[in-house]
Design an enzyme around this catalytic site. Structure first.
Site: not given
Length: 235
Positions: A111, A213, A215
């Site tokens: 990002c 993202h 994660e």
């Protein structure tokens, strides 16, 4: 020995009676790296001159999400849509990127991290997606659950990313800025249907960036954890 992964940290204030500064990274990054078999180290925002010493003590660098990138770094004036900046973080992370490149260490950028990596290599950004002339998808999916993919990306065949993900892939999305001019040596590896760049890489320098993202989805989507696995062991 487990690969040592340096996570470029963020900082913010917390008010509990008194105001305190916190140096931190979201736990999701720690979880993704740990599950992949890496040993995570959070690198707090510090003095740029210390970046080479930090990088000398880790094997790889992860650049995380966060604030907007200061437009002065790509010689632009701030537009009305620009959001919060953290200028010391920008300069420290630019120094980490320079040190990683100098020491030949891989970088995985997510990002904001992908945007800053692009700027570090001479590229520029669109400060807000509303400033694009093209029709633009919704790239900030809030309040949809963070781990739920909301739009597709197309992944180029001759890319590292394509060895990990299918040609058409669904991602989550939380950004309002995007790459404009591509940085030196980088290639585009993934795009959204509206043309927004969603992935970049430089295979020679072992640089990999994604705009979404992983994660936030790696606990429930195996291919998202696979990005961390690849970073820790193969990039």
């Amino acid at each position: 020995m487990k690969p040592r992964i340096g996570i470029a940290g963020s900082q913010r204030t917390m008010v509990e009676g008194e105001t305190h500064w916190l140096s931190y990274t979201p736990r999701n990054f720690v979880t993704g790296i740990t599950r992949a078999g890496g040993l995570p180290f959070v690198l707090p925002v510090g003095e740029p001159e210390d970046a080479p010493a930090y990088m000398a003590n880790v094997d790889k660098l992860l650049l995380a999400g966060g604030q907007d990138v200061d437009p002065r770094l790509y010689h632009a004036l701030p537009q009305a849509q620009l959001k919060a900046l953290d200028v010391p973080r920008d300069h420290f992370e630019l120094a980490l990127i320079a040190a990683a490149l100098e020491q030949g260490k891989p970088i995985f950028a997510i990002c904001r991290g992908m945007q800053l990596l692009n700027v570090a290599l001479g590229g520029s950004l669109v400060q807000d997606l509303s400033l694009r002339e093209e029709n633009t998808l919704k790239h900030d999916q809030f309040p949809t659950p963070f781990a739920q993919p909301t739009h597709p990306v197309m992944i180029n065949e001759d890319s590292l990313l394509r060895t990990l993900l299918p040609a058409s892939y669904q991602v989550n999305s939380f950004h309002h800025q995007t790459i404009h001019r591509l940085g030196s040596g980088l290639t585009v590896t993934a795009t959204a249907p509206d043309g927004v760049i969603e992935g970049i890489e430089d295979q020679n320098r072992r640089l990999l960036g994604v705009q979404w993202h992983p994660e936030l989805a790696c606990e429930t989507i195996a291919t998202e954890q696979g990005l961390f696995d690849y970073f820790v062991h193969s990039l």
